[in-house]
Scaffold this motif. Sequence first.
Motif, short mmCIF file in Angstrom:
data_model
loop_
_atom_site.label_atom_id
_atom_site.label_comp_id
_atom_site.label_asym_id
_atom_site.label_seq_id
_atom_site.Cartn_x
_atom_site.Cartn_y
_atom_site.Cartn_z
N VAL A 132 0.88 -1.17 0.00
CA VAL A 132 0.00 0.00 0.00
C VAL A 132 0.92 1.22 0.00
CG1 VAL A 132 -1.72 1.23 1.35
CG2 VAL A 132 -1.75 -1.27 1.27
N PRO A 133 0.71 2.17 -0.90
CA PRO A 133 1.63 3.31 -0.96
C PRO A 133 1.55 4.16 0.30
CG PRO A 133 -0.29 3.72 -2.33
CD PRO A 133 -0.40 2.30 -1.86
N HIS A 134 2.69 4.69 0.70
CA HIS A 134 2.71 5.53 1.90
C HIS A 134 2.87 6.99 1.51
CE1 HIS A 134 6.99 5.72 1.28
NE2 HIS A 134 7.05 4.41 1.31
N LEU A 135 2.80 7.84 2.49
CA LEU A 135 2.80 9.28 2.20
C LEU A 135 4.03 9.73 1.45
CD1 LEU A 135 1.36 10.90 5.43
CD2 LEU A 135 0.18 10.12 3.37
N GLY A 136 5.18 9.17 1.79
CA GLY A 136 6.41 9.54 1.11
C GLY A 136 6.31 9.24 -0.38
N ASN A 137 5.72 8.11 -0.67
CA ASN A 137 5.55 7.73 -2.07
C ASN A 137 4.58 8.66 -2.78
OD1 ASN A 137 3.74 5.38 -3.89
ND2 ASN A 137 5.85 5.91 -4.35
N GLY A 455 4.75 2.96 8.77
CA GLY A 455 4.66 4.33 8.29
C GLY A 455 3.21 4.77 8.16
N VAL A 456 3.02 5.90 7.52
CA VAL A 456 1.66 6.37 7.27
C VAL A 456 1.30 5.97 5.85
CG1 VAL A 456 0.13 8.35 7.10
CG2 VAL A 456 1.96 8.33 8.79
N PHE A 457 0.23 5.25 5.72
CA PHE A 457 -0.11 4.71 4.41
C PHE A 457 -1.36 5.37 3.83
CE2 PHE A 457 2.69 1.82 6.36
CZ PHE A 457 3.49 1.39 5.32
N GLY A 458 -1.44 5.26 2.53
CA GLY A 458 -2.53 5.90 1.81
C GLY A 458 -3.90 5.52 2.33
N ASP A 459 -4.07 4.27 2.71
CA ASP A 459 -5.40 3.86 3.14
C ASP A 459 -5.73 4.41 4.52
OD1 ASP A 459 -3.49 2.27 4.32
OD2 ASP A 459 -4.68 0.43 4.23
N MET A 460 -4.68 4.69 5.33
CA MET A 460 -4.93 5.30 6.63
C MET A 460 -5.41 6.73 6.46
SD MET A 460 -1.52 4.06 8.57
CE MET A 460 -1.83 5.05 10.01
N ALA A 461 -4.74 7.44 5.55
CA ALA A 461 -5.11 8.82 5.30
C ALA A 461 -6.59 8.87 4.92
CB ALA A 461 -4.27 9.40 4.18
N LYS A 462 -6.97 7.88 4.11
CA LYS A 462 -8.33 7.78 3.64
C LYS A 462 -9.32 7.54 4.78
CE LYS A 462 -9.98 4.61 0.50
NZ LYS A 462 -9.88 3.66 -0.62
N ASP A 463 -8.88 6.79 5.79
CA ASP A 463 -9.77 6.44 6.88
C ASP A 463 -9.91 7.54 7.93
OD1 ASP A 463 -10.31 4.08 5.73
OD2 ASP A 463 -8.89 2.91 6.91
N THR A 464 -9.08 8.56 7.85
CA THR A 464 -9.24 9.67 8.80
C THR A 464 -10.36 10.54 8.29
OG1 THR A 464 -7.84 11.20 7.58
CG2 THR A 464 -6.75 9.74 9.14
N TRP A 471 -4.89 16.87 3.17
CA TRP A 471 -3.71 16.01 3.05
C TRP A 471 -2.80 16.50 1.93
CZ3 TRP A 471 -1.50 12.69 6.14
CH2 TRP A 471 -2.26 12.02 7.10
N ARG A 472 -3.42 16.79 0.82
CA ARG A 472 -2.61 17.27 -0.30
C ARG A 472 -1.87 18.53 0.09
NH1 ARG A 472 -4.61 15.81 -5.94
NH2 ARG A 472 -3.69 17.80 -6.53
N PHE A 473 -2.58 19.44 0.75
CA PHE A 473 -1.94 20.69 1.15
C PHE A 473 -0.71 20.42 2.02
CE2 PHE A 473 -1.25 23.97 4.33
CZ PHE A 473 -1.03 25.07 3.52
N TYR A 474 -0.87 19.58 3.05
CA TYR A 474 0.26 19.29 3.93
C TYR A 474 1.44 18.75 3.18
CZ TYR A 474 -2.35 19.62 8.15
OH TYR A 474 -3.07 20.08 9.18
N LEU A 475 1.13 17.74 2.40
CA LEU A 475 2.22 17.05 1.73
C LEU A 475 2.94 18.00 0.78
CD1 LEU A 475 0.54 13.61 1.13
CD2 LEU A 475 2.35 14.15 2.75
N LEU A 476 2.19 18.85 0.12
CA LEU A 476 2.81 19.76 -0.83
C LEU A 476 3.53 20.90 -0.11
CD1 LEU A 476 -0.12 19.65 -3.35
CD2 LEU A 476 2.21 18.83 -3.80
N TYR A 477 3.01 21.27 1.02
CA TYR A 477 3.65 22.31 1.83
C TYR A 477 5.00 21.79 2.35
CZ TYR A 477 3.88 26.21 5.11
OH TYR A 477 4.25 27.35 5.78
N TYR A 613 -3.38 22.36 -6.48
CA TYR A 613 -3.04 21.89 -5.13
C TYR A 613 -4.23 21.28 -4.41
CZ TYR A 613 1.25 24.57 -5.72
OH TYR A 613 2.45 25.04 -6.17
N MET A 614 -5.34 22.01 -4.39
CA MET A 614 -6.51 21.58 -3.64
C MET A 614 -7.72 21.65 -4.57
SD MET A 614 -5.73 23.70 -0.14
CE MET A 614 -6.75 22.71 0.93
#
Length: 726
Positions: A132-137, A455-464, A471-477, A613-614
């Motif tokens: 499952v892809p993680h945030l870094g990916n 790590g933090v994975f894509g499906d976790m982000a989805k479940d929050t 999420w996009r904003f954070y990661l891009l920031y 971005y958003m």
Amino acid sequence: MCVCVCVCSLTFHCVPAFDVHLFLVDKLQCVARWFEQVNALPVCQTVAQRVQQQKSLESLKRFLQKQPLPPARCRNDAEREMTDEEIQAAGATWSRGLADRPTPAERRHPILPQEGKRNVLITSALPYVNNVPHLGNIIGCVLSADVFARYGRLRGWNALFVCGTDEYGTATENKAREEGLSPQEICDKYHAVHASIYKWFQIDFDHFGRTTTEKQTEIAQDIFWRLYDRGFLIPDTVDQLHCENCQRFLADRFVEGICPNCRYPEARGDQCDKCGRLINAVELKDPQCKVCKRTPVVRSSAHLFLDLPKLESQLEQWLEQSMSTGNWTSNARHITRSWLRDGLKPRCITRDLRWGTPVPHPDFSGKVFYVWFDAPIGYLSITASYTDEWEKWWKNPEKVELYNFMAKDNVPFHSVVFPCSLLGAQDNYTLVSNLIATEYLNYEDTKFSKSRGVGVFGDMAKDTDIPSDVWRFYLLYLRPEGQDSAFSWADMALKNNSELLNNLGNFINRAGMFASKFFEGRVPQMELQQEDKRLLAQVGFELRQYIQLLDRVRIRDALKCILNISRHGNQYIQVNEPWKKIKGGDEDRLRAGTVTGVSVNVACLLSAMLRPYMPAVSATIREQLCAPANCADAMFQGAGSFVCTLPAGHRIGTISPLFQKLEAEQIESLKRRFGGQQVSARRFSFLGGLPGKKKRASGFIYPVFYAATRTMNLSAASGREQTRFA
Ligand SMILES: *[C@@H]1O[C@H](CO)[C@@H](O)[C@H](O)[C@H]1NC(C)=O
Ligand SMILES: *[C@@H]1O[C@H](CO)[C@@H](O)[C@H](O)[C@H]1NC(C)=O
Ligand SMILES: *[C@@H]1O[C@H](CO)[C@@H](O)[C@H](O)[C@H]1NC(C)=O
Ligand SMILES: CC(=O)N[C@H]1CO[C@H](CO)[C@@H](O)[C@@H]1O
Ligand SMILES: CC(=O)N[C@H]1CO[C@H](CO)[C@@H](O)[C@@H]1O
């Protein structure tokens, strides 16, 4: 002073000398000399040694990573005063309005290169299917590429964005065994997982394909035969471990043993997780077959090697041209040069495995292509699955600009190895002209674990409950652009959401509310004064910076320009106090109207600039303002121009807050509920989205973001686990 000097000196120690010199030599020779002198002082030497001995270097590095980043270019310049000419010019640009710009055409598939257009082909490194892809990916590859593709479409470029899952290799075979499925079933299952995660993150691929297709076989074998016929493939024998019991060669992840370097007992056949050293499986001490635990024997096997030395001069010629005209990130340039400096060696392109693209040569039957050879061909085959006319993109070097997005560990495979395959195949391929590589995203104070899957994975982000846009904003920031960055719940998330929500959300909401409450939902009459034109000039300046930065794929820096515009906007509203002026005489009411009208127009511009971005927030703003469909298109032309897109009389829609406030006591109670979760608990909470009870005195809602702190390991390197051309 002494402490400061020592810190500087330590910094100097941490940065490779090469870079420091490169950076200092031109402009700051005296500083460089001073650095060296200071560095030689006994006290600095002692401190540096002490820190290094205590292995505190890592913590220093992490400490430095958490410090505010050096100001982006748009920041410095933003502070400068606007000249009278600039202010007058901004006023003139503004009043040009939308004129009669045509509404931009819908995207129609298949997208093919067009004469007279800027044809931009965008790829994101192919994520490896069985994780499952993680945030870094996500930030390193697909999200960065998505922002650029969306931006390109706004700019009116003819852009095609392709990606897909990389599905062959030993890890898939292992996973299949673990889960009791066939490799194809594993691929089907995880391909769907990837697709749904990216969909949630609003990654707007033109096509998201996969590598286990007939097109892949066809194109990979074609490139193979072309290389073979032209004498760029050389046979050699290789010693390999063979498990007599399982009747298979044990490459990479099929074998474990003691690391010859650090004696870690569970080193894999390709790499040791403890010391990170690349390993040749036959060097392992006490090797064991991972499946049956028996001891393998050494057997030799015939393989084919890509003759990189023979292609080297052709490669260098091409690189020189590509790097001088295209936008290669500096890490991509450095990594490529250091590979070339070390000299190229032939690289084996075949493997004794089952799950892969078959090698078509009869002398090598039963073998498959090694993934690093096979996977990048996926870009071509995925495009071929999208359109039969794929060659118009991939064999059209003069009319197509190719942008490859990846994490830095994938650079050599895109800048050296894959281009060599394509150059050697001599079929007029489109080679990369812009290689965009991110650094690593680290997590808190914990070093990520490369292969343990934490790590933090894509499906976790989805479940929050945290919206995908946030999420996009954070990661891009935080995008590790030019240097590593560190993700931290408690600190970064909280801080920078207040940036996002307090600054940006607040401005846009206020602008819309003024129009809606004080002017019956219509953009009021505007009479621009010098002060208003100064804002137009500042905003126009930031817009042009944004465009310049994004043209050069400086995604994080360009985001700062957006935030700066809303800061200017908030200040403008604060100074002009339209909510007071509206209660005054005719002149004051006109002022209130002008400030409101200018502000909603700035909000409209922000919706356009936020689109890459958003996307969802951007669409919401557009909807609330009833913005015309051609407004972004108009403002993104050429160098960028801030024009009035919502003229007096324009009717806006219903304004509601983009982000909502959460009361402190609610936060506290939820913090108690979620704050104590341990590592094992895959839960955390976003407390936004709940309606606030009390509103602020001004009547505008301040949104708050909160994510419970918890300890967790974020696997940091975007490419490392998920894409593996290595
Ligand atoms: C990078 O891209 C920009 C915009 O497309 C272009 O003007 C510039 O020449 C490119 N190359 C370099 C080396 O910056
Ligand atoms: C390669 O493709 C370009 C179009 O981008 C074409 O103009 C050129 O003639 C081709 N060259 C060869 C050698 O086929
Ligand atoms: C995170 O991973 C590292 C390396 O695998 C490990 O040493 C550390 O204990 C982990 N931290 C937590 C909180 O699990
Ligand atoms: C990042 C940042 O805030 N940069 C500049 C944006 O514009 C303001 C003026 O409103 C400057 O003070 C900032 O330095
Ligand atoms: C690193 C960084 O720029 N952090 C910012 C996050 O947002 C807060 C609040 O607006 C800023 O003060 C920080 O500088």
